[in-house]
Design an enzyme around this catalytic site. Structure first.
Site, PDB file in Angstrom:
ATOM      1  N   SER A   1       0.829  -1.199   0.000  1.00 10.99           N
ATOM      2  CA  SER A   1       0.000   0.000   0.000  1.00 10.99           C
ATOM      3  C   SER A   1       0.866   1.253   0.000  1.00 10.99           C
ATOM      4  O   SER A   1       1.619   1.494  -0.948  1.00 10.99           O
ATOM      5  CB  SER A   1      -0.972  -0.043   1.188  1.00 10.99           C
ATOM      6  OG  SER A   1      -1.999   0.896   1.042  1.00 10.99           O
TER       7      SER A   1
ATOM      8  N   ASP B   1      -9.476  -5.689  -5.448  1.00 10.27           N
ATOM      9  CA  ASP B   1      -8.982  -4.893  -4.329  1.00 10.27           C
ATOM     10  C   ASP B   1     -10.084  -3.979  -3.809  1.00 10.27           C
ATOM     11  O   ASP B   1     -10.681  -3.205  -4.566  1.00 10.27           O
ATOM     12  CB  ASP B   1      -7.773  -4.067  -4.776  1.00 10.27           C
ATOM     13  CG  ASP B   1      -6.976  -3.492  -3.624  1.00 10.27           C
ATOM     14  OD1 ASP B   1      -7.587  -2.850  -2.746  1.00 10.27           O
ATOM     15  OD2 ASP B   1      -5.747  -3.663  -3.603  1.00 10.27           O
TER      16      ASP B   1
ATOM     17  N   HIS C   1      -7.199  -6.275  -0.476  1.00 12.79           N
ATOM     18  CA  HIS C   1      -6.083  -5.321  -0.521  1.00 12.79           C
ATOM     19  C   HIS C   1      -4.817  -5.831   0.158  1.00 12.79           C
ATOM     20  O   HIS C   1      -3.706  -5.638  -0.350  1.00 12.79           O
ATOM     21  CB  HIS C   1      -6.521  -4.004   0.128  1.00 12.79           C
ATOM     22  CG  HIS C   1      -5.472  -2.939   0.103  1.00 12.79           C
ATOM     23  ND1 HIS C   1      -4.970  -2.413  -1.070  1.00 12.79           N
ATOM     24  CD2 HIS C   1      -4.813  -2.294   1.122  1.00 12.79           C
ATOM     25  CE1 HIS C   1      -4.075  -1.485  -0.785  1.00 12.79           C
ATOM     26  NE2 HIS C   1      -3.945  -1.404   0.529  1.00 12.79           N
TER      27      HIS C   1
END
Length: 286
Positions: free
Chosen positions: A90, A216, A245
């Site tokens: 991320s 996601d 995710h």
């Protein structure tokens, strides 16, 4: 010095620095770290500045502080290895890209997992989709005390793992599971970092392994396309169809680890045939 939440697994002369996401912890990189170590790599799972404490700790830091902790950790690992790879989840992936932009002769390859330039997944709340406005709003004094709460499914499709992580998070165990929400000023810093790196993607020269869920809940495949079109380096992409995710802990983490190890090993073997580049990481930031 290793912080309590960090882990350093000594292995071969190729090392991987693992960077967690915003409000996260090194724990979310532990499965990957263990797998890469079993594959022969030295691994450092680092802790970003301001993380693994409370919201006040996080709010006392900016994206430049987070990045400074990345450069320091990279320099620490670089002392023990011949080839340095950097992988992040991320926001951690964006910090990895930033390091590759600034230190093109030191970073041999990147692992970009669930890269999040744009919060546009199917479960993203409205404030997430408007996160690009937060730098302006917080600079004007709005929302400084607000927090965007984590929402179902918390980036994890595997219900067993999700229940374990969410239980620790809601119990306040920030070292194990991070914070239960995103302070708006920290999201604003995330956006500043994202914009800074996105506008400089063409400077990335390190080969990139991109792993992203095709379903996601936080960041759509638009983020993958931004990397594929933007970086000035070869890109290998793995789309995962049975994860959300948090691909480093979710149901297909084994595939992620296997492909990452093969990607890094291939580059290390190529680099071993090249003359040494000489430059080494310093701990100073830009």
């Amino acid at each position: 010095m290793i912080k309590p939440s960090e882990f350093h697994l000594r292995g071969g002369r190729s090392g991987v620095l693992l960077i967690h996401g915003l409000t996260g912890t090194p724990t979310e990189m532990r499965f990957v770290g263990n797998g890469l170590h079993r594959a022969g790599f030295s691994v450092l799972g680092m802790q970003l500045a301001g993380h693994c404490g409370d919201a006040a700790d996080l709010l006392a830091t900016s994206w430049r502080d987070w990045y400074a902790s990345v450069t320091a950790a990279a320099a620490r690992l670089r002392e023990d290895v011949d080839h340095l790879f950097v992988a992040g989840l991320s926001m951690g992936a964006i910090l990895a890209l930033k390091l590759a932009i600034d230190r093109p002769h030191d970073v041999d390859g990147l692992g970009l997992y669930g890269t999040t330039f744009f919060h546009d997944g199917w479960a993203t709340p409205p404030i997430g989709r408007l996160a690009f406005l937060l730098p302006l709003l917080t600079s004007l004094g709005f929302g400084r005390d607000k927090v965007s709460a984590e929402v179902e499914p918390y980036g994890i499709k595997d219900e067993r793992i999700r229940n374990r992580v969410v239980g620790a998070m809601l119990a306040g165990d920030s070292q194990a599971a991070g914070l239960a929400g995103f302070p708006w000023p920290s999201l604003a810093e995330f956006q500043r970092l994202s914009r800074h790196v996105r506008h400089r993607l063409g400077r990335v020269r390190a080969p990139c392994f991109v792993a992203h869920s095709s379903d996601d809940d936080v960041a759509s495949l638009r983020n993958v396309r931004a990397i594929e079109r933007g970086v000035g380096a070869p890109v290998e992409t793995l789309l995962l169809g049975d994860s959300y995710h948090m691909v480093t802990v979710d149901q297909e983490r084994g595939k992620l680890i296997e492909r990452s190890a093969a990607f890094f090993r291939r580059i290390a073997e190529q680099r071993a045939l090249e003359p040494p580049q000489g430059a080494r990481l310093a701990t100073a930031t830009e």
